[in-house]
Design a protein around this motif. Structure first.
Motif, PDB file in Angstrom:
ATOM      1  N   ARG A 189       0.860  -1.107   0.107  1.00 42.43           N
ATOM      2  CA  ARG A 189      -0.085  -0.155  -0.024  1.00 42.43           C
ATOM      3  C   ARG A 189       0.726   1.113   0.213  1.00 42.43           C
ATOM      4  O   ARG A 189       0.520   2.372  -0.722  1.00 42.43           O
ATOM      5  CB  ARG A 189      -0.885   0.054   1.310  1.00 42.43           C
ATOM      6  N   LEU A 190       1.932   1.245   0.708  1.00 36.97           N
ATOM      7  CA  LEU A 190       2.923   2.368   0.898  1.00 36.97           C
ATOM      8  C   LEU A 190       3.506   2.833  -0.805  1.00 36.97           C
ATOM      9  O   LEU A 190       3.567   3.863  -1.120  1.00 36.97           O
ATOM     10  CB  LEU A 190       4.103   1.967   1.734  1.00 36.97           C
ATOM     11  N   GLU A 193       0.804   4.201  -2.724  1.00 34.38           N
ATOM     12  CA  GLU A 193       0.485   5.672  -2.452  1.00 34.38           C
ATOM     13  C   GLU A 193       1.637   6.518  -2.788  1.00 34.38           C
ATOM     14  O   GLU A 193       1.265   7.600  -3.381  1.00 34.38           O
ATOM     15  CB  GLU A 193       0.175   5.593  -0.869  1.00 34.38           C
ATOM     16  N   ARG A 194       2.808   5.909  -2.595  1.00 37.87           N
ATOM     17  CA  ARG A 194       3.815   6.869  -2.881  1.00 37.87           C
ATOM     18  C   ARG A 194       4.212   7.086  -4.441  1.00 37.87           C
ATOM     19  O   ARG A 194       4.960   7.870  -4.847  1.00 37.87           O
ATOM     20  CB  ARG A 194       5.212   6.404  -2.154  1.00 37.87           C
ATOM     21  N   PRO A 196       1.891   6.597  -7.160  1.00 43.11           N
ATOM     22  CA  PRO A 196       0.641   6.555  -8.000  1.00 43.11           C
ATOM     23  C   PRO A 196       1.092   6.396  -9.385  1.00 43.11           C
ATOM     24  O   PRO A 196       1.717   7.244 -10.005  1.00 43.11           O
ATOM     25  CB  PRO A 196      -0.066   7.582  -7.427  1.00 43.11           C
ATOM     26  N   GLY A 222      -3.124  -3.037  -3.765  1.00 42.84           N
ATOM     27  CA  GLY A 222      -2.930  -2.370  -4.930  1.00 42.84           C
ATOM     28  C   GLY A 222      -2.050  -2.936  -5.991  1.00 42.84           C
ATOM     29  O   GLY A 222      -1.530  -2.509  -7.130  1.00 42.84           O
TER      30      GLY A 222
END
Length: 304
Positions: A189-190, A193-194, A196, A222
């Motif tokens: 997830r990190l 998010e970082r 995209p 993701g």
């Protein structure tokens, strides 16, 4: 979210094998896997052949593939020069790999992580010069065999580093297979998010029996591509305690891509059996064990 699969038998799967496969058989295996529906294949590595002899014919494998096949074939690299040499043989998809931990990067590549990061812009430029693509591949994203747990902030710092700009995907690798689903979700997830807009690849090992569970957690967080190897082959020669990759057979049986049906699953199981037998390696796939059970009313059981 739809997820694709990359079989890494010919690179990570062969790293620790005592035998290799003949070059024509490697090329044939690439084509068999593509025909079954596997979207991507890792066909080899630019690692030094004296250290990883099973990778010595990687450039020959690349050269034997058609341009269309190379569009879905990936190669492991660790330096800009690796990319230049592989590109000369026709490769266009490159994993630029280094470890989140300095100790493993020194053991695996011979330099610290900062040195690998500093060279990444040149690696991206070398790929761009031939119209190629580069993945940012971060080994030991969870734990290191020499340092233990890799700090979350360490991974975040690599993801945020502007020298990695230009990569098309991020590969989050559980190199030792010591991660658990909650932590896989957190770190994947990190990355999502970082970074995209980039694809997220999860590369898992099944050392502690959580390979498929971790893959499912990665998809939920993701991940867009999952790595696996036939028969659960593989492991890192510079990572004590690592066992084989999560088996491709187990991943597809558990997550059921649209292209999978009992017939194709059976063909995949037979391929895994053939390759592990040829290499003299154990077949660690749990789905294969199920397919060879006597529950004949279940359509996924093999009857040959």
């Amino acid at each position: 979210m739809s997820v694709q699969y990359r079989d890494v038998t010919l690179r990570d799967g062969l790293q620790l094998a005592g035998k290799s496969l003949p070059t024509p058989r490697k090329v044939e295996l690439v084509r068999e896997l593509f025909a079954l529906g596997v979207e991507h294949i890792e066909v080899g590595s630019m690692a030094r052949p004296d250290l990883v002899p099973t990778m010595a014919d990687t450039l020959d494998v690349i050269a034997a593939l058609t341009p269309q096949e190379r569009e879905r074939a990936w190669i492991w690299t660790a330096t800009p020069r690796h990319i230049e040499r592989a590109a000369g043989a026709g490769a266009r998809n490159f994993q630029y790999c280094f470890s989140a931990s300095d100790s493993h990067n020194r053991a695996n590549i011979g330099r610290d992580t900062e040195s690998s990061l500093a060279a990444m812009p040149d690696a991206i430029a070398a790929a761009a010069a031939v119209g190629g693509r580069v993945q940012l591949c971060i080994a030991t994203s969870f734990t290191c065999p020499f340092e233990g747990t890799v700090p979350f902030e360490r991974l975040a710092g690599i993801l945020d580093d502007p020298r990695t700009d230009g990569a098309v995907d991020v590969v989050i690798a559980d190199t030792l297979g010591q991660a658990h689903p909650a932590e896989v979700g957190r770190r994947v997830r990190l990355a999502a998010e970082r970074r995209p807009g980039l694809g997220i690849v999860f590369h898992g090992h099944d050392t502690w029996g959580l390979g498929v569970a971790n893959a499912a957690a990665a998809v939920d967080a993701g991940a867009t591509v999952l790595d696996g190897a036939l028969g659960g082959l593989g492991g890192c020669p510079f990572a004590p305690g690592a066992s084989g990759n999560t088996a491709t057979e187990d991943l597809v049986f558990g997550l059921r891509p649209a292209w999978l049906d009992p017939e194709r699953f059976g063909a995949l199981v037979r391929l895994g059996e053939e390759i592990t037998t040829a290499l003299g390696e154990p077949n660690r796939s749990r789905a294969r064990a199920g397919a060879r059970s006597h529950a004949e009313a279940f359509e996924w059981v093999l009857r040959d």
